[in-house]
Every structure is written in structure tokens, then in C-alpha cells.
Design a protein around this motif. Structure first.
Motif, PDB file in Angstrom:
ATOM      1  N   ALA A  78       0.864  -0.843  -0.143  1.00  0.00           N
ATOM      2  CA  ALA A  78       0.186   0.380  -0.074  1.00  0.00           C
ATOM      3  C   ALA A  78       0.488   1.231  -0.174  1.00  0.00           C
ATOM      4  O   ALA A  78       0.344   2.402  -0.360  1.00  0.00           O
ATOM      5  N   GLY A  79       1.793   1.186   0.813  1.00  0.00           N
ATOM      6  CA  GLY A  79       3.346   2.222   0.479  1.00  0.00           C
ATOM      7  C   GLY A  79       3.480   3.278  -0.692  1.00  0.00           C
ATOM      8  O   GLY A  79       3.135   4.515  -0.776  1.00  0.00           O
ATOM      9  N   CYS A  80       3.571   2.074  -1.689  1.00  0.00           N
ATOM     10  CA  CYS A  80       3.834   2.630  -3.025  1.00  0.00           C
ATOM     11  C   CYS A  80       3.113   3.423  -3.432  1.00  0.00           C
ATOM     12  O   CYS A  80       3.059   4.384  -4.465  1.00  0.00           O
ATOM     13  N   PHE A  81       1.825   3.491  -3.344  1.00  0.00           N
ATOM     14  CA  PHE A  81       0.492   4.169  -3.880  1.00  0.00           C
ATOM     15  C   PHE A  81       0.443   5.350  -2.532  1.00  0.00           C
ATOM     16  O   PHE A  81      -0.121   6.728  -3.049  1.00  0.00           O
ATOM     17  N   VAL A  82       1.209   5.551  -1.821  1.00  0.00           N
ATOM     18  CA  VAL A  82       0.882   6.739  -1.120  1.00  0.00           C
ATOM     19  C   VAL A  82       1.940   7.889  -0.965  1.00  0.00           C
ATOM     20  O   VAL A  82       2.452   7.557  -1.145  1.00  0.00           O
ATOM     21  N   LEU A  83       1.783   9.119  -1.021  1.00  0.00           N
ATOM     22  CA  LEU A  83       2.766  10.517  -1.118  1.00  0.00           C
ATOM     23  C   LEU A  83       2.709  10.251   0.287  1.00  0.00           C
ATOM     24  O   LEU A  83       2.707   9.947   1.820  1.00  0.00           O
ATOM     25  N   PRO A  84       3.764  10.544   0.928  1.00  0.00           N
ATOM     26  CA  PRO A  84       4.803  11.385   1.397  1.00  0.00           C
ATOM     27  C   PRO A  84       4.162  11.640   2.351  1.00  0.00           C
ATOM     28  O   PRO A  84       3.522  12.793   1.929  1.00  0.00           O
ATOM     29  N   HIS A  85       3.969  11.576   3.906  1.00  0.00           N
ATOM     30  CA  HIS A  85       3.548  12.232   4.863  1.00  0.00           C
ATOM     31  C   HIS A  85       1.810  12.480   5.084  1.00  0.00           C
ATOM     32  O   HIS A  85       1.142  12.986   5.397  1.00  0.00           O
ATOM     33  N   THR A  86       1.738  11.511   4.361  1.00  0.00           N
ATOM     34  CA  THR A  86       0.453  11.411   3.925  1.00  0.00           C
ATOM     35  C   THR A  86      -0.863  11.339   5.196  1.00  0.00           C
ATOM     36  O   THR A  86      -0.060  10.228   6.212  1.00  0.00           O
ATOM     37  N   ARG A  87      -1.092  11.828   5.603  1.00  0.00           N
ATOM     38  CA  ARG A  87      -2.227  11.582   7.206  1.00  0.00           C
ATOM     39  C   ARG A  87      -3.722  12.008   7.303  1.00  0.00           C
ATOM     40  O   ARG A  87      -4.083  12.611   6.275  1.00  0.00           O
ATOM     41  N   MET A  88      -4.295  10.569   7.088  1.00  0.00           N
ATOM     42  CA  MET A  88      -6.086  10.656   7.562  1.00  0.00           C
ATOM     43  C   MET A  88      -6.784  11.349   8.291  1.00  0.00           C
ATOM     44  O   MET A  88      -6.225  10.421   8.876  1.00  0.00           O
TER      45      MET A  88
END
Length: 323
Positions: A78-88
């Protein structure tokens, strides 16, 4: 055969095929899309593609869950799809999504591991479903991923970039949501309606009740009797007040039974308790369900029709010889 004929065997072959993707848009949206198709393609980017952004948001939830000290599941991709420092900051939504993901994961694997021979799994996804890679599928499993092409291709590029592989002796095949004929595409890629299958929906963009009914028709026409269809559907599809669980259940029963399924609504709270988690009370944005196919697939009906025809022809020949 087109989507509207999935509940019957071989009739009306001359009707025009229908794209499932078009069924996810209202008539007004569809006309506007057709008028502006060229400009939309030119303007569409990662930042303004709602399907891509929705898939990334779901991947972010899985990424956050994976990083917890006691995660419900681990998604190493999943991490390869997520931009750095993404927080929901959607704590309750995150819990419900992850609880549903864990429930679907476990149900898929338990069911597939009890299938003999070739195993067919159909995922109706947002295009960034990592289940084909992260779950321990048994050998001879074919996974069909029905999802938006643009999202799937971007996800596949990133997954290939980090060396993600599906389990040995398994096969992943993409079925574009935009295909003019989903059933035909599935069959062309090797789906067999005379063999067991399991269908799961999570993340597939569903815009209208009619579009979900088309999904039910699709599964009803292709899944053998006794096969399961499970996952999440948007709660707003129900035409009832969600404060009344019994009325929602009645709506679900009518919707699924009219398409040949016996359905059970699954409580997020009860699943959470079994997993040792707590979900804050409140309305859920989705309905978690498991449905069992009560009808025979189109392929089963066709096989039986041919067998009956053969028996009748054999009987006619025997009668002719007696004369």
C-alpha cells in the motif's frame, strides 16, 4: 452476451452490447461525458481524477493500518501508492474500512481453500486492490480484477517497480471496467461458469442503484449455484432510513432475492468484537454483506439444456429404430 442478459442463457444475441462503466453514470452525466470526451481525456490528471484519488485514499488507510503496532492485516504494498507524510484523520471510517477488509480477506481465503481444482476469484475493485499480491492464494487460483483501466495500470506500474509478485502457480487478469461487454471479456480471459467462483466487491465506484443491480445481474449470470458474493456497498443506495436496521434488512433482502441471492447483512460491530477491536457507534457509510447464489449460472443452464437435447435426440433415434 450483454449485461442485461446475464440472467438468461442464450437469447437475444442481436441486442447491442452495454458498457458497465456507462452504467455508473446518470443519463445527464453520460451525455456530458460523450460531448466532452476529448477535452476530458486531455485535462484528466492524477490530481483531478476522482477514481484515482479515491483508490489512493483507500490505499492510505491500508498503509496506516499496516503501520499500527497490532494491525488487523499487513499490506506491504500500500505504501507505494501513498504520498509521503500522508495522514487521514478519519479514525472511525478507517476502522470500518479495515475491519471490512480483514473480513473480506478471511472469507475469500477460507472459501477458495475449500475449492477443488481450478479456483476462480473475481474482485470488483478500485484498481489498487493488493489482494492478488498480499494474500496467500492456493495454487491454481485465477484472479480476475474488474476495475478502472487507468487506475489499474498506474497501480500495476508501481507494484512492478517494487518487485511485487502474485503467488506461484496463480494468475492475475485485468478486466477493464470500461469493457463494452464485461461477461464476454471474462469468458475470453478464461472464466468458466461451470466451475466454482467467489466474487468480492470493495472500492468499485458505484454511482447509482441501477449500476449495482447490473452488478448483481452479472454475478447471477456467471456464478454457479451456491457461490458467494460478498463485500461492501454504499449505504446511501438503500431507499430506507438507516436508523431502522430491520427496514434496511428488508430492502437488502428484496434487492438480492430479486436477483437470485440469499443475503446476510454483517455487523461491523460484531466483526470488530471478534477481532478484539472497538468501533464507535454511528451510521456506517457502507453495508457489509455476504450473499449466496441460489440460481444456476448461464453456463450451467446451457450445459443442462444441451444434455437434455442430447437425451431427447437419443430417445428419438431409438424410437425410429424400433419402427
Amino acid at each position: 452476451m450483454e449485461l442485461l442478459r446475464f440472467a438468461t442463457a442464450t437469447a437475444t444475441a442481436s441486442l447491442p452490447s452495454t458498457s458497465m462503466a456507462a452504467l455508473f453514470l446518470s443519463n445527464t452525466q453520460r451525455k456530458k461525458k460523450q460531448r466532452n470526451a476529448c477535452s476530458i481525456r486531455a485535462q484528466l490528471s492524477d490530481e483531478n481524477d476522482p477514481l484515482l484519488q479515491s483508490a489512493i485514499n483507500s490505499a492510505s488507510l491500508r498503509f496506516q493500518e499496516t503501520r499500527r503496532p497490532d494491525p488487523l492485516f499487513v499490506d506491504p504494498y500500500a505504501g507505494c501508492f501513498v504520498l509521503p507524510h500522508t495522514r487521514m484523520d478519519l479514525e472511525n471510517k478507517s476502522k470500518q474500512y479495515c475491519i471490512a477488509t480483514k473480513f473480506i480477506d478471511d472469507k475469500l481465503l477460507r472459501t477458495v481453500n475449500h475449492m477443488d481444482g481450478l479456483k476462480q476469484v473475481v474482485l470488483l475493485s478500485d484498481g489498487m486492490d493488493t489482494r492478488p499480491y498480499r494474500l496467500n492464494w492456493p495454487s491454481s487460483t485465477i484472479i480476475f480484477d474488474i476495475s478502472p483501466t487507468r487506475v489499474f495500470e498506474k497501480a500495476a506500474e508501481k507494484l512492478n517497480g517494487i518487485g511485487a509478485k502474485i503467488p506461484r502457480r496463480c494468475l492475475l487478469l485485468h478486466v477493464p471496467l470500461e469493457s463494452p461487454n464485461i461477461q464476454e471479456t471474462l469468458v475470453t480471459k478464461g472464466f468458466n461458469g461451470n466451475r466454482p467462483s467467489i466474487w468480492a466487491i470493495q472500492g468499485l465506484p458505484v454511482m447509482t442503484l441501477a449500476s449495482f443491480e447490473e452488478i448483481l445481474l452479472t454475478v447471477s449470470g456467471m456464478a454457479m449455484k451456491g457461490c458467494l458474493f460478498l463485500g461492501e456497498l454504499p449505504a446511501w443506495l438503500a431507499e430506507t432510513e438507516f436508523g431502522n436496521k430491520s427496514s434496511t434488512k428488508g430492502w437488502m433482502d428484496n434487492l438480492f432475492m430479486s436477483n437470485g441471492f440469499k443475503v446476510e447483512m454483517i455487523s461491523y460491530d460484531e466483526v470488530a468484537k471478534r477481532l478484539g477491536k472497538v468501533v464507535k457507534p454511528g451510521d456506517s457509510e457502507n453495508i457489509l454483506f455476504v450473499a449466496e447464489q441460489l440460481r444456476c449460472s448461464d453456463d450451467q443452464m446451457e450445459t443442462w439444456r444441451r444434455e437434455l437435447q442430447r437425451v431427447e435426440e437419443d430417445g428419438d433415434e431409438e424410437g425410429f429404430e424400433e419402427l
